[in-house]
Scaffold this motif. Structure first.
Motif, PDB file in Angstrom:
ATOM      1  N   GLY A  45       0.813  -1.197   0.000  1.00 11.08           N
ATOM      2  CA  GLY A  45       0.000   0.000   0.000  1.00 11.08           C
ATOM      3  C   GLY A  45       0.850   1.252   0.000  1.00 11.08           C
ATOM      4  O   GLY A  45       2.080   1.214   0.009  1.00 11.08           O
ATOM      5  N   ILE A  46       0.167   2.380  -0.010  1.00 13.40           N
ATOM      6  CA  ILE A  46       0.829   3.678   0.015  1.00 13.40           C
ATOM      7  C   ILE A  46       0.999   4.105   1.468  1.00 13.40           C
ATOM      8  O   ILE A  46       0.046   4.089   2.250  1.00 13.40           O
ATOM      9  CB  ILE A  46       0.001   4.702  -0.767  1.00 13.40           C
ATOM     10  CG1 ILE A  46      -0.013   4.325  -2.250  1.00 13.40           C
ATOM     11  CG2 ILE A  46       0.559   6.113  -0.578  1.00 13.40           C
ATOM     12  CD1 ILE A  46      -1.005   5.109  -3.068  1.00 13.40           C
ATOM     13  N   GLU A 100      -0.886   3.155   6.596  1.00 17.94           N
ATOM     14  CA  GLU A 100      -0.763   2.569   5.266  1.00 17.94           C
ATOM     15  C   GLU A 100      -2.132   2.476   4.617  1.00 17.94           C
ATOM     16  O   GLU A 100      -3.091   1.977   5.221  1.00 17.94           O
ATOM     17  CB  GLU A 100      -0.119   1.186   5.330  1.00 17.94           C
ATOM     18  CG  GLU A 100       0.214   0.619   3.962  1.00 17.94           C
ATOM     19  CD  GLU A 100       1.052  -0.650   4.041  1.00 17.94           C
ATOM     20  OE1 GLU A 100       1.351  -1.231   2.977  1.00 17.94           O
ATOM     21  OE2 GLU A 100       1.406  -1.059   5.161  1.00 17.94           O
ATOM     22  N   LEU A 101      -2.202   2.977   3.382  1.00 13.09           N
ATOM     23  CA  LEU A 101      -3.422   2.872   2.599  1.00 13.09           C
ATOM     24  C   LEU A 101      -3.330   1.658   1.690  1.00 13.09           C
ATOM     25  O   LEU A 101      -2.283   1.394   1.086  1.00 13.09           O
ATOM     26  CB  LEU A 101      -3.629   4.131   1.754  1.00 13.09           C
ATOM     27  CG  LEU A 101      -3.834   5.440   2.525  1.00 13.09           C
ATOM     28  CD1 LEU A 101      -3.924   6.605   1.560  1.00 13.09           C
ATOM     29  CD2 LEU A 101      -5.085   5.368   3.376  1.00 13.09           C
ATOM     30  N   ALA A 102      -4.419   0.942   1.577  1.00 10.33           N
ATOM     31  CA  ALA A 102      -4.422  -0.262   0.732  1.00 10.33           C
ATOM     32  C   ALA A 102      -4.266   0.121  -0.731  1.00 10.33           C
ATOM     33  O   ALA A 102      -4.710   1.180  -1.156  1.00 10.33           O
ATOM     34  CB  ALA A 102      -5.720  -1.024   0.946  1.00 10.33           C
ATOM     35  N   THR A 121       1.489   7.089  -6.653  1.00 12.66           N
ATOM     36  CA  THR A 121       0.610   8.177  -6.209  1.00 12.66           C
ATOM     37  C   THR A 121       0.260   9.149  -7.330  1.00 12.66           C
ATOM     38  O   THR A 121      -0.781   9.807  -7.255  1.00 12.66           O
ATOM     39  CB  THR A 121       1.265   8.979  -5.071  1.00 12.66           C
ATOM     40  OG1 THR A 121       2.435   9.655  -5.563  1.00 12.66           O
ATOM     41  CG2 THR A 121       1.641   8.071  -3.912  1.00 12.66           C
ATOM     42  N   ILE A 150      -6.256   9.784  -2.863  1.00 13.31           N
ATOM     43  CA  ILE A 150      -5.516   9.504  -1.628  1.00 13.31           C
ATOM     44  C   ILE A 150      -5.904  10.503  -0.542  1.00 13.31           C
ATOM     45  O   ILE A 150      -6.145  10.134   0.616  1.00 13.31           O
ATOM     46  CB  ILE A 150      -3.998   9.542  -1.896  1.00 13.31           C
ATOM     47  CG1 ILE A 150      -3.602   8.387  -2.824  1.00 13.31           C
ATOM     48  CG2 ILE A 150      -3.212   9.479  -0.584  1.00 13.31           C
ATOM     49  CD1 ILE A 150      -2.198   8.497  -3.388  1.00 13.31           C
ATOM     50  N   ASP A 167      -9.279   9.616   0.748  1.00 10.85           N
ATOM     51  CA  ASP A 167      -9.247   8.416   1.591  1.00 10.85           C
ATOM     52  C   ASP A 167      -8.689   8.730   2.979  1.00 10.85           C
ATOM     53  O   ASP A 167      -9.198   8.228   3.990  1.00 10.85           O
ATOM     54  CB  ASP A 167      -8.399   7.328   0.935  1.00 10.85           C
ATOM     55  CG  ASP A 167      -9.103   6.665  -0.240  1.00 10.85           C
ATOM     56  OD1 ASP A 167     -10.327   6.865  -0.386  1.00 10.85           O
ATOM     57  OD2 ASP A 167      -8.429   5.955  -1.009  1.00 10.85           O
TER      58      ASP A 167
END
Length: 226
Positions: A2-3, A224-226, A31, A38, A41
């Motif tokens: 993830g990011i 952490e973003l999925a 990104t 993002i 989110d």
């Protein structure tokens, strides 16, 4: 994978409480083109994307949940503070509006910006801090509003709140660009208490064409973003 985003709180009080959360993301192939998604989110009032650190200058872009901004106060202060805490001797934060000068003074990180870089807000003076506290955020359905009242006019202390439904921000805990606009409008240095207890300090510079804004920033925590 993830990011990864780092989250800091900007303009916290003396105890390190309150402050406005800021998402910090290193720009990458993962990104680019997805910054708006993002930022939405993460859900913070702003997320800043670092394009490059070049010596003492960091180049970055700023997004609210709904749009990109040319400049904003809490992202530039927070980003500079976070990078300096990591060992980078950052002296300028370059955003689309221009290059904001940075200095550090004890717990405070300061940036200086042209007043015209800040978005225009409806500055609404009320009679007392209690009236500011009583404002219903849902009374605003569009635009950007900075509601304020004197806490101590002689000392330059004010109580403020910010509402910007047009940017996807129902209410904001600490708003550097609005503080810049209020400082310019009143023509004086200010000590600002915003939101639940955030603290911002401003100084007029360059005959009022610039405002320096500063405050404290917490250490970062990673999400952490999925």
């Amino acid at each position: 994978m993830g990011i990864l985003a780092t989250v800091v709180n900007v303009f916290v009080d003396e105890a390190g409480e309150h402050g406005n959360p800021l998402g910090i993301v290193w720009a990458s192939t993962a990104t680019r083109g997805h910054e708006q998604d993002i930022a939405a989110d993460l859900g913070f009032s702003e997320t800043v994307f670092i394009d490059e650190v070049d010596g003492r200058t960091v180049r970055a872009r700023i997004f609210t949940p709904k749009q990109e901004l040319r400049f904003a106060g809490h992202p530039t202060v927070g980003l500079a503070a976070w990078l300096r805490a990591a060992g980078d001797d950052i002296r300028h934060v370059a955003v689309p509006a221009g290059s904001a000068r940075v200095r550090a003074d004890g717990e405070f990180t300061w940036i200086s910006a042209d007043v015209d870089w800040a978005p225009e807000f409806e500055l609404e003076q009320l009679d007392s801090p209690d009236e500011v506290d009583a404002v219903d955020p849902d009374a605003y359905t569009e635009g950007m509003h900075y509601v304020w009242a004197w806490l101590d006019e002689e000392a330059g202390k004010v109580r403020t709140r910010m509402f910007a439904p047009g940017l996807g921000i129902r209410t904001d805990e600490a708003t550097g660009s609005a503080a810049i606009r209020l400082t310019a409008a009143l023509g004086r240095d200010l000590q600002i208490e915003q939101g639940a207890g955030s603290r911002l300090v401003t100084h007029r510079r360059n005959l009022g064409r610039e405002v320096e804004i500063g405050g404290r920033t917490t250490p970062g925590r990673d999400v952490e973003l999925a």
